[in-house]
Scaffold this motif. Structure first.
Motif, PDB file in Angstrom:
ATOM      1  N   GLU A  98       5.943   5.825 -12.488  1.00 36.24           N
ATOM      2  CA  GLU A  98       7.130   5.763 -13.353  1.00 36.24           C
ATOM      3  C   GLU A  98       7.950   4.511 -13.012  1.00 36.24           C
ATOM      4  O   GLU A  98       8.373   3.767 -13.909  1.00 36.24           O
ATOM      5  N   ALA A  99       8.135   4.246 -11.712  1.00 33.05           N
ATOM      6  CA  ALA A  99       8.896   3.058 -11.295  1.00 33.05           C
ATOM      7  C   ALA A  99       8.206   1.776 -11.754  1.00 33.05           C
ATOM      8  O   ALA A  99       8.858   0.782 -12.099  1.00 33.05           O
ATOM      9  N   ALA A 100       6.863   1.805 -11.769  1.00 33.47           N
ATOM     10  CA  ALA A 100       6.089   0.611 -12.152  1.00 33.47           C
ATOM     11  C   ALA A 100       5.945   0.491 -13.672  1.00 33.47           C
ATOM     12  O   ALA A 100       5.541  -0.572 -14.174  1.00 33.47           O
ATOM     13  N   GLY A 101       6.219   1.589 -14.394  1.00 27.41           N
ATOM     14  CA  GLY A 101       5.993   1.592 -15.845  1.00 27.41           C
ATOM     15  C   GLY A 101       4.504   1.538 -16.174  1.00 27.41           C
ATOM     16  O   GLY A 101       4.087   0.909 -17.149  1.00 27.41           O
ATOM     17  N   ILE A 102       3.693   2.204 -15.335  1.00 25.65           N
ATOM     18  CA  ILE A 102       2.223   2.192 -15.502  1.00 25.65           C
ATOM     19  C   ILE A 102       1.749   3.607 -15.842  1.00 25.65           C
ATOM     20  O   ILE A 102       2.153   4.574 -15.184  1.00 25.65           O
ATOM     21  N   LYS A 103       0.894   3.721 -16.836  1.00 22.47           N
ATOM     22  CA  LYS A 103       0.362   5.039 -17.223  1.00 22.47           C
ATOM     23  C   LYS A 103      -0.968   5.300 -16.504  1.00 22.47           C
ATOM     24  O   LYS A 103      -1.630   4.359 -16.048  1.00 22.47           O
ATOM     25  N   ALA A 104      -1.345   6.585 -16.457  1.00 16.70           N
ATOM     26  CA  ALA A 104      -2.564   6.965 -15.716  1.00 16.70           C
ATOM     27  C   ALA A 104      -3.779   6.175 -16.197  1.00 16.70           C
ATOM     28  O   ALA A 104      -4.618   5.759 -15.395  1.00 16.70           O
ATOM     29  N   GLU A 105      -3.858   5.934 -17.517  1.00 15.78           N
ATOM     30  CA  GLU A 105      -5.053   5.251 -18.041  1.00 15.78           C
ATOM     31  C   GLU A 105      -5.098   3.765 -17.654  1.00 15.78           C
ATOM     32  O   GLU A 105      -6.145   3.123 -17.799  1.00 15.78           O
ATOM     33  N   GLU A 106      -3.969   3.243 -17.152  1.00 16.14           N
ATOM     34  CA  GLU A 106      -3.963   1.831 -16.729  1.00 16.14           C
ATOM     35  C   GLU A 106      -4.373   1.654 -15.260  1.00 16.14           C
ATOM     36  O   GLU A 106      -4.592   0.540 -14.801  1.00 16.14           O
ATOM     37  N   ILE A 107      -4.446   2.778 -14.516  1.00 18.32           N
ATOM     38  CA  ILE A 107      -4.847   2.710 -13.098  1.00 18.32           C
ATOM     39  C   ILE A 107      -6.362   2.489 -13.042  1.00 18.32           C
ATOM     40  O   ILE A 107      -7.133   3.257 -13.631  1.00 18.32           O
ATOM     41  N   ASP A 108      -6.796   1.432 -12.340  1.00 15.15           N
ATOM     42  CA  ASP A 108      -8.242   1.218 -12.258  1.00 15.15           C
ATOM     43  C   ASP A 108      -8.788   1.233 -10.823  1.00 15.15           C
ATOM     44  O   ASP A 108      -9.928   0.819 -10.586  1.00 15.15           O
ATOM     45  N   LEU A 109      -7.991   1.764  -9.904  1.00 20.98           N
ATOM     46  CA  LEU A 109      -8.469   2.011  -8.537  1.00 20.98           C
ATOM     47  C   LEU A 109      -7.504   3.002  -7.878  1.00 20.98           C
ATOM     48  O   LEU A 109      -6.284   2.836  -8.003  1.00 20.98           O
ATOM     49  N   ILE A 110      -8.056   4.005  -7.205  1.00 25.28           N
ATOM     50  CA  ILE A 110      -7.206   4.950  -6.458  1.00 25.28           C
ATOM     51  C   ILE A 110      -7.726   5.035  -5.025  1.00 25.28           C
ATOM     52  O   ILE A 110      -8.906   5.335  -4.799  1.00 25.28           O
ATOM     53  N   ILE A 111      -6.841   4.736  -4.073  1.00 31.03           N
ATOM     54  CA  ILE A 111      -7.206   4.897  -2.659  1.00 31.03           C
ATOM     55  C   ILE A 111      -6.170   5.823  -2.017  1.00 31.03           C
ATOM     56  O   ILE A 111      -4.961   5.566  -2.120  1.00 31.03           O
ATOM     57  N   VAL A 112      -6.647   6.886  -1.400  1.00 37.84           N
ATOM     58  CA  VAL A 112      -5.750   7.800  -0.685  1.00 37.84           C
ATOM     59  C   VAL A 112      -6.052   7.707   0.808  1.00 37.84           C
ATOM     60  O   VAL A 112      -7.192   7.909   1.232  1.00 37.84           O
ATOM     61  N   ALA A 113      -5.030   7.386   1.573  1.00 36.49           N
ATOM     62  CA  ALA A 113      -5.146   7.412   3.030  1.00 36.49           C
ATOM     63  C   ALA A 113      -4.716   8.792   3.494  1.00 36.49           C
ATOM     64  O   ALA A 113      -3.574   9.191   3.245  1.00 36.49           O
ATOM     65  N   THR A 114      -5.628   9.513   4.111  1.00 34.81           N
ATOM     66  CA  THR A 114      -5.282  10.845   4.624  1.00 34.81           C
ATOM     67  C   THR A 114      -6.220  11.253   5.750  1.00 34.81           C
ATOM     68  O   THR A 114      -7.399  10.878   5.757  1.00 34.81           O
TER      69      THR A 114
END
Ligand code: UT7
Length: 319
Positions: free
Chosen positions: A65-81
């Motif tokens: 929301e802060a970035a103004g980016i929608k889910a379909e615009e994300i082209d990489l997801i990395i989760v550190a856990t």
């Protein structure tokens, strides 16, 4: 030149707060001991139904929301856990589904408390190589699930939470450099040594730590890795506007800042309210300082952390 730049941050802390006074009723400890040795006054604890991916989802939505980016615009997801929802699939894949993001690479990074630094450095390399435009990088942890709540030497230190950033392609830096290290010979100093065999946990499934050894190692290598980042960018410690350290212990944070000659007014501290949230601590602290307006455009921000492995690293960026 192609660079990467953080364009939105988000954080999430579970509703339940566990204070030092609550812990006094659970183990032989005191608010005075915990505050004087660690700087922690409270931490947040996930509800029974909340998994790392749920915490990650809240933080990610805020960052997007802060970035103004929608889910379909994300082209990489990395989760550190270090506390994934399950052995597999990865928490990143579960998060991708919960977000409604589709057909982008998604994977977890396991570098314990340095996980977010590792994940951010990895996403930066994907972007600079031209392989993605908008990466979602998350640190999400439910350490309450891997603590022995009868062990006062560890259960008072950690908390649950998630922090996220959207890292986007830019023609201006952004991330200036990243520095990653590991030394596996210390693997028994800080560990959850249990493993799964025949459907059962073999060995201890809770966090164990030689606190003093971690403390001394942390202060030494955090100074070194910050100096490495400064040297590579021809900067002095006095050029750094904000130091955002992994939030493990206020005494480690103060000792590192003192060795570097960075005044505490330039150090973002959240360990008092969050405890040690492992891979979530740096993005949570970053989000705190962005949302309260401390970090301003053009400033130099240095992220650094150390964790089990040992792993350690730093990312220097220009906001
Ligand atoms: O994210 C990276 C992972 N972790 C860290 O960075 C943690 C690094 N280490 C530390 O932060 C510190 O070493 C601790 C906070 C864990 C411990 O502080 P310390 O000053 O190194 O204390 P200590 O382990 O030397 O213990 C001092 C005393 C011991 O009693 P005796 O042997 O002196 O009688 C402990 O049994 O404090 C005792 N103690 C406690 N007392 C009250 C240990 N835990 C507690 C407790 N409450 N919760």
């Amino acid at each position: 030149m192609r660079y990467s730049r953080i364009v939105g941050t988000g954080g999430y802390l579970p509703e339940k707060v566990l204070t030092n006074h609550d812990l006094e009723r659970m183990v032989d400890t005191s608010d005075e001991w915990i505050r004087s040795r660690t700087g922690i006054t409270q931490r947040h604890i996930a509800a029974d139904h909340e998994m790392a991916s749920d915490l990650a989802l809240h933080a990610s939505r805020k960052a997007m929301e802060a970035a103004g980016i929608k889910a379909e615009e994300i082209d990489l997801i990395i989760v550190a856990t270090t506390t994934p929802d399950m052995i597999f699939p990865s928490t990143a894949c579960i998060l991708q589904d919960k977000l409604g993001a589709r057909d982008c690479p998604a994977f977890d990074v396991q570098a314990v408390c340095s996980g977010f630094i590792y994940a951010l450095a990895t996403a930066d390399m994907f972007i600079r190589a031209g392989r993605c435009r908008n990466a979602l990088v998350v640190g999400a942890e439910v350490y309450s699930r891997i603590l022995d709540w009868s062990d006062r030497s560890t259960c008072v230190l950690f908390g649950d939470g998630a922090g996220a950033v959207v890292l986007s392609q830019s023609d201006q830096p952004g991330i200036l450099s990243s520095h990653l290290h590991a030394d596996g010979k210390h693997s028994k100093v800080l560990a959850v040594p249990g493993s799964i065999c025949d459907g059962k946990v073999q060995g201890k499934p809770f966090l164990i730590m030689e606190g003093n050894t971690v403390f001394k190692f942390a202060v030494k290598i955090l100074e070194e890795v910050v100096r490495e980042a400064l040297t590579e960018n021809n900067l002095q410690a006095s050029d750094i506007d904000w130091l955002i350290p992994h939030q493990a212990n206020i005494r480690i944070i103060q000792s590192t800042a003192k060795k570097l000659g960075i005044p505490m007014e330039k150090v973002v501290v959240t360990v008092d309210k969050h405890g040690n949230t492992s891979a979530a601590s740096i993005p949570l602290a970053l989000d705190t300082a962005i949302r309260d307006g401390r970090i301003k455009s053009g400033q130099y921000v240095l992220l650094e952390g150390v964790g089990g492995g040992f792993t350690w690293g730093a990312v220097l960026l220009r906001w």
